[in-house]
Scaffold this motif. Sequence first.
Motif, PDB file in Angstrom:
ATOM      1  N   PRO A 178       0.929  -1.248   0.047  1.00  0.00           N
ATOM      2  CA  PRO A 178      -0.089  -0.052  -0.346  1.00  0.00           C
ATOM      3  C   PRO A 178       0.984   1.167   0.234  1.00  0.00           C
ATOM      4  N   LEU A 179       1.972   1.218   0.974  1.00  0.00           N
ATOM      5  CA  LEU A 179       2.886   2.325   0.489  1.00  0.00           C
ATOM      6  C   LEU A 179       3.714   3.085  -0.641  1.00  0.00           C
ATOM      7  N   LEU A 180       4.001   1.340  -1.204  1.00  0.00           N
ATOM      8  CA  LEU A 180       4.808   2.080  -2.357  1.00  0.00           C
ATOM      9  C   LEU A 180       3.870   1.826  -2.876  1.00  0.00           C
ATOM     10  N   ALA A 209       1.348  11.773   1.356  1.00  0.00           N
ATOM     11  CA  ALA A 209      -0.024  10.596   0.434  1.00  0.00           C
ATOM     12  C   ALA A 209       0.448   9.152   1.254  1.00  0.00           C
ATOM     13  N   VAL A 210       1.228   9.191   1.394  1.00  0.00           N
ATOM     14  CA  VAL A 210       2.237   8.257   2.071  1.00  0.00           C
ATOM     15  C   VAL A 210       1.933   8.205   3.762  1.00  0.00           C
ATOM     16  N   ALA A 211       1.762   9.017   4.238  1.00  0.00           N
ATOM     17  CA  ALA A 211       1.386   9.615   5.952  1.00  0.00           C
ATOM     18  C   ALA A 211      -0.108   8.928   5.838  1.00  0.00           C
ATOM     19  N   THR A 212      -1.355   8.968   4.888  1.00  0.00           N
ATOM     20  CA  THR A 212      -2.506   8.942   4.189  1.00  0.00           C
ATOM     21  C   THR A 212      -2.829   7.539   4.873  1.00  0.00           C
ATOM     22  N   ALA A 213      -1.515   7.068   3.147  1.00  0.00           N
ATOM     23  CA  ALA A 213      -2.045   6.081   2.804  1.00  0.00           C
ATOM     24  C   ALA A 213      -1.901   4.448   4.298  1.00  0.00           C
ATOM     25  N   LEU A 214      -0.817   5.302   4.889  1.00  0.00           N
ATOM     26  CA  LEU A 214      -0.060   4.376   6.488  1.00  0.00           C
ATOM     27  C   LEU A 214      -1.751   5.001   8.029  1.00  0.00           C
ATOM     28  N   VAL A 215      -2.205   6.162   7.707  1.00  0.00           N
ATOM     29  CA  VAL A 215      -3.146   5.837   8.066  1.00  0.00           C
ATOM     30  C   VAL A 215      -4.812   5.063   8.367  1.00  0.00           C
ATOM     31  N   VAL A 216      -4.651   4.861   6.706  1.00  0.00           N
ATOM     32  CA  VAL A 216      -5.904   4.484   6.345  1.00  0.00           C
ATOM     33  C   VAL A 216      -5.481   2.886   6.965  1.00  0.00           C
ATOM     34  N   GLY A 230      -3.365   0.570   7.778  1.00  0.00           N
ATOM     35  CA  GLY A 230      -1.992   0.757   9.351  1.00  0.00           C
ATOM     36  C   GLY A 230      -2.818  -0.160  10.179  1.00  0.00           C
ATOM     37  N   ASN A 231      -4.006   0.053  10.454  1.00  0.00           N
ATOM     38  CA  ASN A 231      -4.822  -1.269  11.256  1.00  0.00           C
ATOM     39  C   ASN A 231      -4.186  -2.168  10.678  1.00  0.00           C
ATOM     40  N   TRP A 232      -4.649  -2.470   9.708  1.00  0.00           N
ATOM     41  CA  TRP A 232      -4.936  -3.744   8.143  1.00  0.00           C
ATOM     42  C   TRP A 232      -2.554  -5.275   8.371  1.00  0.00           C
ATOM     43  N   MET A 233      -2.264  -3.443   8.912  1.00  0.00           N
ATOM     44  CA  MET A 233      -1.160  -4.069   8.271  1.00  0.00           C
ATOM     45  C   MET A 233      -1.064  -4.401   9.921  1.00  0.00           C
ATOM     46  N   ILE A 234      -1.244  -4.004  10.914  1.00  0.00           N
ATOM     47  CA  ILE A 234      -0.534  -4.068  11.927  1.00  0.00           C
ATOM     48  C   ILE A 234      -1.431  -5.588  12.761  1.00  0.00           C
ATOM     49  N   SER A 235      -2.754  -5.753  11.858  1.00  0.00           N
ATOM     50  CA  SER A 235      -2.988  -7.073  12.770  1.00  0.00           C
ATOM     51  C   SER A 235      -3.091  -8.071  11.793  1.00  0.00           C
ATOM     52  N   GLU A 236      -1.840  -7.676   9.982  1.00  0.00           N
ATOM     53  CA  GLU A 236      -1.445  -8.986   9.875  1.00  0.00           C
ATOM     54  C   GLU A 236      -0.122  -9.250  10.051  1.00  0.00           C
TER      55      GLU A 236
END
Length: 91
Positions: A23-25, A57-64, A66-72
């Motif tokens: 997502p970030l890349l 944009a990358v900070a926004t993508a991380l906020v959006v 981030g929860n999914w990334m941590i759960s994965e």
Amino acid sequence: MNPESVLDIALEGVLITAKLAAPLLLTALAVGFGISLLQSITQIQEVTLSFVPKALAVATALVVSGNWMISEAVAFTNTMFERIPGLLSGG
């Protein structure tokens, strides 16, 4: 611990890394492409112009995402901890 299990763990690690970085890349790629296109159309060749929009944009993508990334990442870690007894017993 046999070579197949080592390769399986390595493959899962590479896949989770790619899944978490995507997502970030992809956001940075899309914004960078859009800014490059805008710069080529307007012929404004300022190198620093693309940094701020890309960072936002990358900070926004991380906020959006981030929860999914941590759960994965937590699910992957739990899976690896659950596999430890089977790996130690040779299974």
